[in-house]
Design a protein around this motif. Structure first.
Motif, PDB file in Angstrom:
ATOM      1  N   HIS A 113      13.629  -6.415  -0.024  1.00  0.00           N
ATOM      2  CA  HIS A 113      12.525  -7.406  -0.370  1.00  0.00           C
ATOM      3  C   HIS A 113      13.205  -8.756   0.001  1.00  0.00           C
ATOM      4  O   HIS A 113      14.167  -9.277  -0.662  1.00  0.00           O
ATOM      5  CB  HIS A 113      12.228  -7.517  -1.814  1.00  0.00           C
ATOM      6  N   VAL A 308       9.171  -4.900   2.354  1.00  0.00           N
ATOM      7  CA  VAL A 308       8.210  -5.372   1.483  1.00  0.00           C
ATOM      8  C   VAL A 308       7.843  -6.779   2.392  1.00  0.00           C
ATOM      9  O   VAL A 308       8.556  -7.687   2.846  1.00  0.00           O
ATOM     10  CB  VAL A 308       8.604  -5.983   0.097  1.00  0.00           C
ATOM     11  N   ASP A 311       1.551 -10.762   1.316  1.00  0.00           N
ATOM     12  CA  ASP A 311       0.025 -10.456   1.375  1.00  0.00           C
ATOM     13  C   ASP A 311      -0.759 -11.062   2.758  1.00  0.00           C
ATOM     14  O   ASP A 311      -1.280 -10.242   3.356  1.00  0.00           O
ATOM     15  CB  ASP A 311      -0.638 -10.729   0.289  1.00  0.00           C
ATOM     16  N   GLU A 339       3.213  -7.254  -1.243  1.00  0.00           N
ATOM     17  CA  GLU A 339       3.899  -7.669  -2.219  1.00  0.00           C
ATOM     18  C   GLU A 339       3.177  -7.508  -3.571  1.00  0.00           C
ATOM     19  O   GLU A 339       3.576  -7.026  -4.374  1.00  0.00           O
ATOM     20  CB  GLU A 339       4.083  -9.281  -2.390  1.00  0.00           C
ATOM     21  N   SER A 340       1.951  -7.667  -3.529  1.00  0.00           N
ATOM     22  CA  SER A 340       1.013  -7.755  -4.585  1.00  0.00           C
ATOM     23  C   SER A 340       0.698  -6.125  -4.987  1.00  0.00           C
ATOM     24  O   SER A 340       1.009  -5.786  -6.158  1.00  0.00           O
ATOM     25  CB  SER A 340      -0.223  -8.341  -4.354  1.00  0.00           C
ATOM     26  N   ALA A 342       2.993  -3.830  -4.308  1.00  0.00           N
ATOM     27  CA  ALA A 342       4.333  -3.191  -4.971  1.00  0.00           C
ATOM     28  C   ALA A 342       4.309  -3.729  -6.400  1.00  0.00           C
ATOM     29  O   ALA A 342       4.708  -3.026  -7.191  1.00  0.00           O
ATOM     30  CB  ALA A 342       5.622  -3.757  -3.820  1.00  0.00           C
ATOM     31  N   ALA A 343       3.913  -5.018  -6.674  1.00  0.00           N
ATOM     32  CA  ALA A 343       4.030  -5.514  -8.093  1.00  0.00           C
ATOM     33  C   ALA A 343       3.145  -4.563  -8.844  1.00  0.00           C
ATOM     34  O   ALA A 343       3.677  -4.255 -10.253  1.00  0.00           O
ATOM     35  CB  ALA A 343       3.537  -6.977  -8.028  1.00  0.00           C
ATOM     36  N   VAL A 354      -2.547 -10.545  -9.331  1.00  0.00           N
ATOM     37  CA  VAL A 354      -0.916 -10.767  -9.058  1.00  0.00           C
ATOM     38  C   VAL A 354      -0.841 -12.074  -8.797  1.00  0.00           C
ATOM     39  O   VAL A 354      -1.288 -12.484  -7.828  1.00  0.00           O
ATOM     40  CB  VAL A 354      -0.286  -9.670  -8.301  1.00  0.00           C
ATOM     41  N   ASP A 356       2.367 -14.458  -8.136  1.00  0.00           N
ATOM     42  CA  ASP A 356       3.807 -14.401  -7.806  1.00  0.00           C
ATOM     43  C   ASP A 356       4.263 -15.788  -7.524  1.00  0.00           C
ATOM     44  O   ASP A 356       3.936 -16.406  -6.454  1.00  0.00           O
ATOM     45  CB  ASP A 356       4.064 -13.235  -6.586  1.00  0.00           C
ATOM     46  N   ARG A 629       4.187 -12.744 -11.957  1.00  0.00           N
ATOM     47  CA  ARG A 629       5.657 -12.567 -11.654  1.00  0.00           C
ATOM     48  C   ARG A 629       6.304 -13.788 -11.341  1.00  0.00           C
ATOM     49  O   ARG A 629       6.058 -14.326 -10.171  1.00  0.00           O
ATOM     50  CB  ARG A 629       5.788 -11.467 -10.240  1.00  0.00           C
ATOM     51  N   VAL A 669       8.410  -6.587  -8.011  1.00  0.00           N
ATOM     52  CA  VAL A 669       8.135  -6.044  -6.558  1.00  0.00           C
ATOM     53  C   VAL A 669       8.936  -5.150  -6.211  1.00  0.00           C
ATOM     54  O   VAL A 669       8.457  -4.177  -5.516  1.00  0.00           O
ATOM     55  CB  VAL A 669       7.850  -7.321  -5.826  1.00  0.00           C
ATOM     56  N   TRP A 670      10.280  -5.242  -6.146  1.00  0.00           N
ATOM     57  CA  TRP A 670      11.275  -4.396  -5.621  1.00  0.00           C
ATOM     58  C   TRP A 670      11.047  -3.102  -6.329  1.00  0.00           C
ATOM     59  O   TRP A 670      11.153  -2.110  -5.645  1.00  0.00           O
ATOM     60  CB  TRP A 670      12.672  -5.041  -5.694  1.00  0.00           C
TER      61      TRP A 670
END
Length: 708
Positions: A113, A308, A311, A339-340, A342-343, A354, A356, A629, A669-670
Motif C-alpha cells: 500500500h 492497493v 479509488d 483503497e475504499s 480494502a478498507a 469510507v 480516508d 480512516r 486498508v492494508w
C-alpha cells in the motif's frame, strides 16, 4: 439516332463479345455475405478470452493432478496379506506428514500500500504491516533546504527585504481568516457553556515573547537522535527512515525525493518519468529486502502481490506499476484492489461510506456489497501535511519562540510532525492556554529545549479540513502533467481515466465562471484573486438540504495557484457556478487547473448523495455506517456533530464505524488487502506472467472487479 447493331454486324466488325470461361484473376473469389441473415460468435463467449481460458486450464490441471495423486496413492497400497505392514507404513506416513511444515495461508503473498508519506508492506499472513517512509535520498549538489531559498511555511517580507511582524508574517488575508476562526471558536465554546479567559491570546503571546531556550549538552540528552552515518564510499541513494535521519550538512550532500505527492505521481521534483518510477521501484525493492527478509530476488517469482490503488486512479500509473511488478520484480501473479474496498474488508463492513484522510490526500467513497459506487468517488488534495504546516503558521503568528523553523529542513519537518501529533486535537475541552516544551536536536549541535504556550492553535489547525482556504494551496498544481500525460482511448482519443459525478460536481463548484454569451468573461485581476472563493453548494447536497428544509451553510472553496494562463477559481467578485441537476460541465473533471480542495463535511454528503440517488433507505445506510480512516487528525464525535448540523433529519442515523479489535485505523486498508490476498478460491483478479506476456495491461479490463 443510331439503332442497335445485330450480332452478325458486330461479328463482322470484330466487336462480338466472346467468353472463354477463364477467371479474371487467380485470387480466390469470396462471396458477399448475405446482409439479411448472418451471425458470428466472435468474442461472445468467455472461453474465447485468453484470461478465462488460462483460468479454466489451471483449474483442469489442478483437478487432474489431484486425481493422479489419489490414483498413485491407491496403486501404492499394500495387498490384503500385508495388513500389518500397511498399518505400520500408514503410521509412518502420518508421522512424516506431521513433521512436514504446512504452508500458512498468505505466506507467499506480498501486500503493498503506497501512500504520499508512508509505505505499508507485509506478507498477507502477517498480523500488521511494516511502515516505511516513502522517501529516497540521492546525491546532489544541494539539499532540499538549500535548493529552496524561501523557507516553509512561506513568509511575507517588507519592501526592504526584512521580515514582517509575526502578526503579518503570512499576509493580512491569512491573518484575518485566522482571527475570524479564533473568534468563531470562542462563540461556539460559550454556547457550549465552556469557560474561557478573556485575555487568553495575550497571555500566550506575552509568554512566547519572553521565553529563552535552554541548552543541553549532547551527553546529557537521554533522547538524543542517532543520525545516519555515511559509509565509505558513500552510497548513491538511501531509502526510508535512514534518509530522514541524514544530517542536512552531510558530505556529500543528499536531497530527499518523495515520488508520490498529493496522492499522485510527483511531477514537480523529477525531470523524467523514468527517474520517477525508478525511485518507486528502489523504495519497494529495499522494503521487500529489509522489512520482509527476501534478500534474494531469485525467490521473488515464488510470491504473488496485492497492490492497493486509489479509488480515482490514473490508468497510466496503474499500467506502469503493473509492468514494474511483472517485469522488474517478476512476481508470479499480481492483482489490484481499490483503497475504499480494502478498507471495508479490513473493517468488516458490507456497505459503508469510507472517509480516508491521509498525509496529502483525502478520499471519500461509498461501498455497497463489495463494490465501490463509481459516482460517489471523491479525491481531495489535502491531508495531515497541510495540518502540520498550518499549525506551524498559527504558532508563528502567536510568537512561537523557534522563529527560524523551516519545514524544508529534515529535523524541523520531523519536529513539526511530532508537535502536531502530540498537541493537535478537536476536543474543545482541551482548548486553554497550556505550557508545552520540545527539544530541538540538530546533528553536530547541542540540544535546545524550548518552552512555549499554545491556545486555540491546537484546535484550529485541524479545523482547516472544514475551512480549507486556511491551508497553503499555492503550489499543489505545479508541474502537473509535465511528465505523465493522461491515458486516452486509442479509438476516439478521449481520456479514459475513471470519472465520478460527485467529483465533477465539486470541481464545477470550484471552477471559474463560464464566458458570457458575447464572449466576454470575468477578468482574472488582482482584485478577484485577493479574496478566496466561496462558491455555492453542490447541486446534490443542495437538493438534500432542500428536502430537510434547512438553510445551506457556507462552503469555502479553494483558490487556484497563481500561474500564468490559469484563471482563479472564484473570487470576491466572481459568481459561483450555478447549481444544476447534473454538473454543467461533465468534462470539467478532466481539467488539471482546478484544485480539488473542498470542505470535508460537504464533500462527504456530496459523495453519499450521488451514491444514494435520492433513495432515502440507501442514504440512511451510508450516513449511518460511514467509516473513517484517519491518522488522529479528527475526532469521531466532532465529524458526527458537523454532519448532524448539515443533516438534522438524519441525526439519529449518523454513526461512525470503528475498526474491529481496536485495530489501528492507519493499517485497516492494508489489512483488508491482506484478507483479499488470501481468497485464492474466489479471487479471479490475479494476472499471471503468461497472460501479461501475451496481452499486457489490456488484461486489466478482464481481471479487475470494477469497470476498468
Amino acid at each position: 439516332m443510331v439503332g442497335k447493331k445485330s450480332g452478325k454486324a458486330l461479328r463482322d466488325e470484330g466487336l462480338e463479345r466472346t467468353d472463354n470461361n477463364m477467371d479474371l484473376s487467380s485470387w480466390p473469389q469470396v462471396q458477399a455475405i448475405n446482409q439479411k441473415n448472418y451471425y458470428t460468435d466472435y468474442l461472445k463467449r468467455d472461453d474465447q478470452y485468453l484470461a478465462f481460458r488460462l483460468q479454466n486450464e489451471e483449474a483442469r490441471t489442478k483437478m487432474t493432478k489431484t486425481a493422479k495423486d489419489r490414483d498413485r496413492a491407491l496403486a501404492m497400497a499394500k495387498p490384503e496379506g500385508a495388513e500389518g505392514e500397511a498399518e505400520a507404513d500408514g503410521d509412518a506416513t502420518m508421522e512424516d506428514a506431521e513433521d512436514t511444515p504446512i504452508e500458512t495461508a498468505g505466506s507467499k503473498v506480498i501486500v503493498i500500500h503506497v501512500g504520499s508519506q508512508n509505505l505499508r508492506i507485509g506478507l498477507s499472513s502477517d498480523a500488521l504491516p511494516k511502515t516505511v517512509p516513502m522517501v529516497i535520498a540521492r546525491k546532489a549538489s544541494k539539499n532540499e533546504s538549500e535548493d529552496h531559498p524561501e523557507p516553509k511555511p512561506k513568509r511575507v517580507k517588507r519592501d526592504d527585504g526584512t521580515a514582517e511582524e509575526p502578526e503579518n508574517l503570512f499576509g493580512e488575508e491569512w491573518s484575518s481568516q485566522f482571527n475570524r476562526m479564533s473568534a468563531d471558536l470562542k462563540v461556539h465554546m460559550r454556547q457550549n457553556k465552556r469557560r474561557m479567559l478573556p485575555n487568553s491570546k495575550e497571555m500566550v503571546v506575552n509568554f512566547n515573547r519572553r521565553t529563552v531556550p535552554e541548552t543541553i549538552s549532547e551527553h546529557n540528552d537521554p533522547m538524543r537522535v542517532e543520525w545516519t552515518e555515511l559509509s565509505k564510499p558513500p552510497p548513491e541513494y538511501i531509502v526510508g527512515q535512514p534518509a530522514l535521519r541524514l544530517p542536512d550538512s552531510s558530505n556529500p550532500r543528499y536531497k530527499l525525493y518523495w515520488p508520490i505527492l498529493n496522492g499522485c505521481c510527483n511531477e514537480t521534483d523529477y525531470k523524467s518519468k523514468r527517474e520517477l518510477f525508478l525511485d518507486i521501484s528502489l523504495i519497494l525493492e529495499d522494503a521487500i529486502k529489509t522489512q520482509l527478509g527476501l534478500t534474494s530476488k531469485k525467490n521473488w517469482p515464488q510470491y504473488s502481490c496485492v497492490f492497493v490503488i486509489p479509488d480515482l486512479y490514473e490508468k497510466s500509473y496503474v499500467n506502469q506499476v503493473l509492468e514494474m511488478l511483472m517485469r522488474e520484480f517478476a512476481f508470479a501473479r499480481v492483482c489490484f484492489i481499490q483503497e475504499s474496498l480494502a478498507a471495508t474488508f479490513g473493517a468488516g463492513f458490507t456497505s459503508a461510506c469510507v472517509v480516508d484522510i491521509g498525509a496529502q490526500k483525502t478520499s471519500i467513497c461509498c461501498v455497497e456489497e463489495g463494490m465501490c459506487v463509481e459516482n460517489s468517488r471523491v479525491n481531495l488534495k489535502m491531508g495531515g501535511r497541510d495540518v502540520t504546516e498550518t499549525f506551524i503558521q498559527m504558532m508563528l503568528h502567536d510568537h512561537f519562540p523557534y522563529t527560524d523553523i523551516n519545514l524544508w529542513r529534515r529535523y524541523d519537518f520531523l519536529l513539526a510532525e511530532e508537535l502536531k501529533k502530540n498537541l493537535c486535537t478537536m476536543d474543545e475541552a482541551s482548548v486553554s492556554p497550556q505550557v508545552f516544551d520540545f527539544h530541538l536536536r540538530v546533528a553536530g549541535q547541542d540540544t535546545q529545549k524550548h518552552t512555549f504556550k499554545a491556545f486555540d492553535e491546537v484546535h484550529l489547525a485541524p479545523m482547516g479540513f472544514f475551512e480549507p482556504t486556511i491551508f497553503d494551496n499555492s503550489d499543489k498544481l505545479l508541474g502537473r502533467r509535465k511528465l505523465i500525460e493522461r491515458s486516452v482511448d486509442i479509438y476516439d482519443g478521449q481520456s479514459n481515466d475513471p470519472v465520478s459525478t460527485a467529483q465533477s460536481e465539486i470541481l464545477t463548484a470550484l471552477a471559474p465562471p463560464l464566458p458570457k454569451a458575447n464572449g466576454d468573461s470575468q477578468p482574472a485581476s488582482s482584485e478577484v484573486q485577493a479574496t478566496p472563493a466561496r462558491p455555492q453548494q453542490p447541486s446534490a447536497l443542495g437538493r438534500l438540504q432542500d428536502q430537510d428544509q434547512t438553510p445551506r451553510s457556507s462552503v469555502a472553496g479553494s483558490p487556484v495557484p497563481e500561474t500564468n494562463g490559469t484563471p482563479q477559481a472564484g473570487g470576491a467578485n466572481t459568481p459561483a457556478a450555478a447549481p444544476t441537476t447534473q454538473p454543467s460541465h461533465p468534462a470539467v473533471e478532466s481539467r488539471d487547473d482546478i484544485l480539488p480542495v473542498f470542505p470535508l463535511d460537504n464533500a462527504i454528503l456530496t459523495s453519499i448523495a450521488h451514491a444514494a440517488r435520492s433513495d432515502e433507505k440507501k442514504m440512511k445506510d451510508f450516513i449511518g455506517g460511514y467509516y473513517g480512516r484517519w491518522r488522529g487528525h479528527l475526532d469521531q464525535w466532532f465529524l458526527d456533530e458537523r454532519l448532524r448540523s448539515l443533516r438534522p433529519a438524519f441525526t439519529k442515523d449518523i454513526m461512525i464505524g470503528v475498526p474491529p479489535r481496536d485495530l489501528d485505523p492507519q493499517v485497516v486498508v492494508w489489512k483488508g488487502a491482506s484478507i483479499f490476498g488470501k481468497l485464492n478460491a474466489t479471487n479471479d483478479s490475479w494476472i499471471g506472467q503468461l497472460e501479461y506476456d501475451r496481452l499486457g495491461h489490456r488484461l486489466m479490463a478482464y481481471k479487475c472487479m470494477w469497470a476498468y
